[in-house]
Design a protein around this motif. Structure first.
Motif, PDB file in Angstrom:
ATOM      1  N   GLN A   1       0.894  -1.167   0.000  1.00  0.00           N
ATOM      2  CA  GLN A   1       0.000   0.000   0.000  1.00  0.00           C
ATOM      3  C   GLN A   1       0.929   1.212   0.000  1.00  0.00           C
ATOM      4  OE1 GLN A   1      -2.873  -1.142  -0.291  1.00  0.00           O
ATOM      5  NE2 GLN A   1      -3.404  -2.728   1.171  1.00  0.00           N
TER       6      GLN A   1
ATOM      7  N   LEU B   1       2.744   4.869  -0.370  1.00  0.00           N
ATOM      8  CA  LEU B   1       2.761   6.326  -0.253  1.00  0.00           C
ATOM      9  C   LEU B   1       3.861   6.830  -1.176  1.00  0.00           C
ATOM     10  CD1 LEU B   1       2.144   9.097   1.032  1.00  0.00           C
ATOM     11  CD2 LEU B   1       3.763   8.512   2.847  1.00  0.00           C
TER      12      LEU B   1
ATOM     13  N   LEU C   1      -4.001   0.209  -2.041  1.00  0.00           N
ATOM     14  CA  LEU C   1      -4.077   1.641  -1.747  1.00  0.00           C
ATOM     15  C   LEU C   1      -2.868   2.362  -2.339  1.00  0.00           C
ATOM     16  CD1 LEU C   1      -5.368   4.019  -0.039  1.00  0.00           C
ATOM     17  CD2 LEU C   1      -3.792   3.319   1.765  1.00  0.00           C
TER      18      LEU C   1
ATOM     19  N   ILE D   1      -1.418   6.392  -2.203  1.00  0.00           N
ATOM     20  CA  ILE D   1      -1.528   7.783  -1.765  1.00  0.00           C
ATOM     21  C   ILE D   1      -0.342   8.528  -2.356  1.00  0.00           C
ATOM     22  CG2 ILE D   1      -1.636   9.362   0.193  1.00  0.00           C
ATOM     23  CD1 ILE D   1      -2.601   7.019   1.901  1.00  0.00           C
TER      24      ILE D   1
ATOM     25  N   HIS E   1      -2.612  13.813  -1.673  1.00  0.00           N
ATOM     26  CA  HIS E   1      -2.552  14.473  -0.371  1.00  0.00           C
ATOM     27  C   HIS E   1      -1.412  15.498  -0.406  1.00  0.00           C
ATOM     28  CE1 HIS E   1      -2.777  13.861   4.278  1.00  0.00           C
ATOM     29  NE2 HIS E   1      -3.048  15.085   3.885  1.00  0.00           N
TER      30      HIS E   1
ATOM     31  N   ALA F   1      -0.768   9.823   6.798  1.00  0.00           N
ATOM     32  CA  ALA F   1      -1.484   9.519   5.554  1.00  0.00           C
ATOM     33  C   ALA F   1      -2.285   8.234   5.713  1.00  0.00           C
ATOM     34  CB  ALA F   1      -0.495   9.399   4.395  1.00  0.00           C
ATOM     35  N   GLY F   2      -3.442   8.180   5.051  1.00  0.00           N
ATOM     36  CA  GLY F   2      -4.296   7.007   5.164  1.00  0.00           C
ATOM     37  C   GLY F   2      -5.281   7.150   6.305  1.00  0.00           C
TER      38      GLY F   2
ATOM     39  N   MET G   1      -6.739   1.305   6.298  1.00  0.00           N
ATOM     40  CA  MET G   1      -6.248   1.623   4.946  1.00  0.00           C
ATOM     41  C   MET G   1      -5.121   2.646   5.049  1.00  0.00           C
ATOM     42  SD  MET G   1      -7.564  -0.118   2.512  1.00  0.00           S
ATOM     43  CE  MET G   1      -7.502   0.812   1.001  1.00  0.00           C
ATOM     44  N   LYS G   2      -4.031   2.222   5.658  1.00  0.00           N
ATOM     45  CA  LYS G   2      -2.847   3.076   5.747  1.00  0.00           C
ATOM     46  C   LYS G   2      -1.744   2.452   4.915  1.00  0.00           C
ATOM     47  CE  LYS G   2      -1.714   5.175   9.570  1.00  0.00           C
ATOM     48  NZ  LYS G   2      -2.126   6.563   9.371  1.00  0.00           N
ATOM     49  N   HIS G   3      -0.825   3.298   4.492  1.00  0.00           N
ATOM     50  CA  HIS G   3       0.252   2.800   3.657  1.00  0.00           C
ATOM     51  C   HIS G   3       1.211   1.954   4.481  1.00  0.00           C
ATOM     52  CE1 HIS G   3       1.702   6.523   5.503  1.00  0.00           C
ATOM     53  NE2 HIS G   3       2.898   5.996   5.430  1.00  0.00           N
TER      54      HIS G   3
ATOM     55  N   HIS H   1       7.768   0.843   7.929  1.00  0.00           N
ATOM     56  CA  HIS H   1       7.285   0.855   6.556  1.00  0.00           C
ATOM     57  C   HIS H   1       8.399   0.396   5.632  1.00  0.00           C
ATOM     58  CE1 HIS H   1       4.241   4.242   7.679  1.00  0.00           C
ATOM     59  NE2 HIS H   1       3.797   3.054   7.988  1.00  0.00           N
TER      60      HIS H   1
END
Length: 1122
Positions: A733, A735, A764, A766, A803, A821-822, A826-828, A863
């Motif tokens: 996901q 970012l 996802l 972003i 964003h 973010a997210g 549903m977060k990166h 991450h």
């Protein structure tokens, strides 16, 4: 874009020029001058208003100019230098002169009132709101008032009875009642006919309840049912169902025209037929051809009437309705009369078979005339001659001719015989099984005999499809909402009462027809057994012609109404702009008459007429109406279950369960009527839905489907947050940290291409960006950057969210994005960024420091991190890479990210032809052969296809090249620090000189220290420069000596040795690869070595074109288990 009220002058008569100029000077709305004179001008204007207030706002002279309120959407022109009292905000007329805004009572809200009207003004506008009618009133006014001043629009005055009840009654009762209901009762029997009626009427009643809720939840403008559905379910559903409703209304026009022609050619003037069948088996084809010819002519005539004078159609509506009501009353009167005196309509039977009583007068084989036995016309129909000894049909010889009364009456007890169904195939003879019948029938010859036969195969579901159009028309009231005095009260009451009334009429007609009419006559669709009379007409009183003429005009009126309403519905859809190719149909004549839409409607209507059979057209329009009703119920159910704040219908007697039941009933009826028609109708609606979704205009109507999506998203997000995703469900996901230039254009759009190729539309995405500054000053730039990023995402087909963050510095902005973010689950979990390729040339070390801090924060947040080097050389989504490899250099286990990424990339067509190679590094004490076997087995369990190679790196001595490269790196770092210090010193000196020059005295007293003593001196500017330059030269000489005497740090030498050796191996093996994936070393714990870390990475990646540095997030992302 602000909204404001501006007072503009209106010439009330022949005013004096001087007065007009004076008034213009007072109330005009010029842009204020940008110079300092604006305050004075504004003050003068204010004084003039105060002095002449009575003359401006309350004119004593009737010839003066009266200012009125104009609502202007232009940006507000009043600057800070102009008093706010100069711009009135509410309607200042003679009636409300005491309520004018004088700039003191509401001074606290004067800033808001520049863009928002006061409540009193808003209420005044709402009170004067008039909703134009859906019908043809605006077109009538345009016709009547063409070339002259438009007359004032009258406020709607129609009540429930005239505005809703009667129009619904007229639209519901129609052709099926008069032409097919008796046949349905005779074929299906009373019980099954009641089931059909109850099923269809229940469907429309439940739909009416849902429609009443939607129609009373605010104002329904032109478009009626289409408007309700589209605003409740969104443009995709609205467009699909609106077009289905349009097609249904158009085919309804075909059905009414066919009904008109059937009545004309069968019951009024049968001799007008152009095609006449010479043989009995050709009668059906001749009838259909006659229907096509006359139907086309009738359609052309009706289209001309609608085009030329639509107002006459609306004025004749009451006449057509009167015909319907009189016809129904004559039916009830006739039924009552049968109790005392049944009408004489005998039906001739041969054995138990019904005969067509068209070509003979007497129901006798032979007659006795002048003491002689002579044969009748009936004899000649079954025998080869009029002689008594002629050869006759065997069945005719074996059976007697009898007469039964076609209408025995209400008290005759025939109801018991008509209780059950009599279905049969095409060509089956209409028989009375209570009469005796002897054999001898020859089916090959029977088709040529004058029997009454089935013209189509009959079964229950077919009859449902034929009957259902007789209950449509429930939307007539909601379509006229603009004509109603109180639409929110009239629509529910009028519609439900109309359905209740028509349901009662249909139920009683079914029972009364079954109780009064003989079964064989009921099953005689065209009345051939009663000399071609309309079957329902034989029951009416005082004459069958009441029904015939009444039904003829009823069908004419209904056809004209369909040809009037369908083009306007198409015009409403076209003007919404949701279906691009329909926009041409939004145009029309000068008075708004939809000319192009009428032409298309006529063309589609002709298709139904070419089908020519009323029984074949009825199920088609049943499908489209049922689909429309289905979505009305769905709209009400969705809105009720979502409990959206705007869902506040005045009609309270609804429930989501009723709407759901109505929706299920509509869907069931669609497949009951005709499963293949249902599939075709749903396919048409689905294609329109997908077309609008793909090509249509984006509309935000606050629809229920969007609310449903929000609720579903909220529910899913809450569920996702309950537990972290399992390794099997893990996917990147992403970012994406994008940079924009000074014009807010995207610097590296290929990052978005890489994201699309990596994601293939799943998961996802972003796309984040940070602007430096404060949000109040950078608001416009942030919006522009967001718009540019969204455009780039659209161009690169990247599905995700944008964003843009404005922060005081880039470092904090990046940190905020990574942290926040997210939403919920549903977060990166992965950060993608570009390698700062110009970090060496940059004068600002903050650029590469921000990069390293982002690496650190991604690691701290657990991450994964992807860094693309030379990202501008990566392939676009349109490129197709040929045979080549994606090389993975697996040095450190990072949770399997290096294995997973090539697999995901190869799912995309850009990388599909590339093969995957995995390289791993073996140390001196490792068994490289066993490592290769283990790695192959590991990849086998992971279900990944890849070539495996183990590269051995021996512990060689550190080369002089490595030593020299490390020394150069450290010397460069030291020089940059010295340069940075000297730059800071110069800036400090410049600021010091600036401060001294702008001070009130030019001489600066300073304290200078020389040796151990403090000496007070007077400095001049020249002395200051000389001293600073002398000190700088001394410091520079010392710094240069230190640089040449430096020795490299041993830890840095070891790291540089690894980077040089590994780079040599990677370049040797993977220089020709399409993409190289490599473990990214972590940054040093001591921030003092950050610059050296950048150098190590540069050495490691030197000589490679496309590189993706990968750093795991600290968790397993790939598993061997199922």
């Amino acid at each position: 874009m602000g909204e404001r009220f501006v007072v503009v002058p209106v010439d009330g008569g022949a005013g004096v020029a001087g007065d007009r100029e004076h008034s213009d000077a007072v109330v005009s709305d010029p842009a204020p001058p940008s110079t300092g004179g604006s305050a004075g001008g504004g003050g003068a204007a204010a004084e003039e208003i105060e002095e002449g207030e009575d003359s401006v706002f309350e004119p004593q002279d009737p010839n003066t100019v009266v200012p009125i309120l104009k609502y202007n959407r232009e940006p507000n022109k009043y600057g800070d230098g102009v008093p706010k009292e100069n711009s009135p905000f509410i309607n200042n007329t003679e009636n409300d002169k005491g309520n004018s805004y004088d700039g003191t009572n509401m001074a606290l809200f004067e800033e808001e009132m520049e863009s928002n009207p006061m409540v009193s003004s808003l209420l005044n506008k709402l009170a004067n709101y008039t909703n134009l009618t859906q019908g043809a009133q605006e077109h009538e006014e345009a016709d009547e008032d063409e070339g002259s001043k438009k007359k004032a629009v009258k406020s709607p005055q129609m009540g429930t009875f005239m505005g809703v009840y009667l129009p619904c009654l007229q639209n519901i009762l129609g052709v099926i009642l008069f032409l097919r209901l008796t046949w349905i009762v005779g074929t299906a029997g009373i019980l099954e006919s009641l089931a059909i009626v109850c099923l269809c009427c229940s469907c429309t009643m439940l739909t009416a309840i849902s429609m009443s809720a939607i129609a009373t939840n605010g104002v329904v403008p032109a478009g009626g049912s289409y408007y309700m559905i589209s605003r409740s379910l969104g443009p995709e559903f609205g467009g699909a169902v609106g077009l289905c409703f349009y097609l249904g209304t158009t085919f309804a026009g075909s059905m009414y025209i066919l009904g008109t022609i059937e009545i004309l050619l069968t019951y009024i003037v049968p001799k007008a037929a152009i095609f006449v069948a010479e043989k009995k088996e050709d009668e059906l084809n001749a009838l259909l051809n006659n229907m096509r010819v006359y139907g086309t002519c009738c359609l052309a005539l009706m289209s001309v009437v609608v085009f030329v004078g639509v107002k006459y159609v609306n004025k004749l509506a009451l006449v057509f309705l009167a015909c319907v009501i009189l016809s129904i009353l004559s039916i009830y009167a006739g039924v009552i009369k049968t109790i005392f005196e049944p009408p004489d309509f005998p039906v001739c039977m041969l054995g138990n078979r019904t005969l067509q009583n068209l070509n003979f007068d007497k129901c006798l084989k032979t007659d006795f005339l002048d003491n002689m036995t002579v044969t009748t016309k009936l004899w000649s129909l079954f025998c080869d001659g009029p002689e008594l000894n002629a050869t006759c049909n065997e069945y005719f010889d074996n059976n007697n001719v009898t007469m039964v009364q076609g209408i025995p009456g209400l008290t005759s007890g025939v109801i018991s015989a008509n209780m059950w169904s009599v279905y049969g195939p095409l060509g089956m003879m209409v028989e009375n099984n209570e009469l005796s019948s002897l054999g001898g029938s020859d089916s090959a010859q029977d088709i040529y005999m004058p029997y009454v036969i089935n013209d189509i195969t009959t079964f229950f579901t077919l009859l449902v499809g034929i009957y259902f159009p007789s209950v449509t028309g429930i939307m007539a009231g909601s379509n006229r909402s603009g004509d109603l005095r109180d639409a929110q009260k009239s629509i529910p009451i009028g519609t439900i009462l109309a359905i209740a009334t028509t349901s009662f009429i249909y139920v009683t007609c079914v029972v009364l027809f079954g109780a009064s009419i003989e079964g064989v006559l009921l099953r005689d669709k065209f009345g051939d057994s009663v000399k071609g009379n309309l079957v329902i007409g034989t029951l009416s009183w005082p004459s069958p012609w009441v029904i015939v003429i009444g039904s003829f005009f009823s069908c004419c009126g209904a056809g004209l109404q369909s040809l009037t309403g369908a083009p306007r519905l198409l015009q409403a859809i076209a003007r919404d702009g949701i279906v691009p190719f329909l926009q041409v149909f939004g145009h029309g004549k000068a008075n708004g008459e939809p000319t192009w839409a009428l032409l298309l409607t006529g063309g589609i209507c002709e298709i139904g007429i070419l089908i020519a059979s009323l029984d074949a057209v009825a199920p088609i329009l049943s499908m489209f109406f049922l689909m429309c009703y289905l979505f009305v119920n769905l709209a009400c159910a969705v809105q009720t279950l979502l409990r959206t704040p705007n869902w506040r219908p005045r009609f309270k007697y609804y429930h989501w369960a009723l709407s759901f039941l109505g929706m299920s009933l509509c869907l069931a009826l669609m497949f009951i009527c005709s499963w293949y028609y249902a599939i075709v109708a749903m396919a048409i609606a689905g294609c329109i839905y997908k077309y609008i979704e793909y090509r249509g205009a984006e509309k935000e109507w606050g629809d229920g489907i969007r609310g449903l999506s929000l609720n579903a998203a909220r529910y899913a997000l809450i569920r996702l947050e309950e537990a972290p995703p399992h390794t099997k469900n893990w996917r990147p996901q992403v970012l994406v940290l994008l940079n924009v230039d000074s014009d807010q254009a995207v610097k590296h759009p290929r990052l978005l291409s890489l994201t699309t190729q990596l994601k293939a539309g799943k998961g996802l995405t972003i796309v984040g960006n940070v602007l430096e500054g404060t949000y109040l000053t950078k608001d416009a730039e942030a919006k522009r950057a967001e718009q540019n990023i969204k455009s780039s995402m659209s161009a690169e087909r990247t599905k995700g969210f944008c964003h843009v963050v404005v922060s005081s510095n880039l470092r904090d902005g990046m940190s905020h994005l990574i942290q926040s973010a997210g939403l919920g689950g549903m977060k990166h979990n992965t950060v993608l960024m570009a390698w700062p390729g110009t970090w060496r040339q940059s004068n600002d070390p903050q650029s590469w420091k921000n990069f390293i801090e982002t690496v650190r924060e991604s690691t701290a947040a657990h991450h994964a991190l992807l860094v693309a080097k030379n990202v501008d050389s990566f392939p676009t989504n349109q490129d197709r890479l040929g045979e080549g490899t994606i090389d993975v250099w697996w040095v450190v286990h990072d949770g399997g990210m290096l294995m997973l990424l090539p697999f995901l990339l190869r799912q995309h067509k850009v990388w599909r032809k590339c093969k995957m190679r995995i390289f791993t590094v073996a140390q001196m004490d490792d068994n490289s052969i066993q490592m290769k076997k283990d790695l192959q087995m590991f990849l086998y369990h992971l279900r990944l296809d890849a070539e495996v190679e183990v590269v051995e790196m021996h512990d060689n001595d550190i080369s002089a090249f490595t030593y020299e490269k490390t020394l150069m790196m450290e010397q460069r770092s030291q020089m940059l620090k010295q340069m940075q210090l000297s730059r800071t010193e110069r800036e400090r000196e410049a600021q010091l000189i600036h401060d001294r020059n702008t001070a009130s005295h030019a001489t600066i007293n300073d304290k200078a220290e020389t040796g151990p003593d403090r000496v007070h001196m007077t400095w001049t500017k020249d002395k200051l420069f000389a001293e600073r330059n002398r000190n700088r030269e001394c410091n520079a000489n010392v710094a240069v000596r230190d640089l040449f005497n430096m020795k490299p740090n041993q830890a840095n030498v070891r790291r540089m040795h690894t980077a040089v050796k590994l780079n040599g191996v990677v370049v040797n093996k993977s220089q020709g690869a399409h993409l190289v994936l490599l473990n990214m070393p972590g940054p040093p714990r001591n921030r003092g070595g950050d610059e050296n870390y950048m150098e190590f990475l540069e050495v490691l990646l030197e000589g490679l074109n496309r590189v993706l540095l990968v750093r795991g997030g600290g968790r397993e992302v790939i598993t061997i288990y199922s």
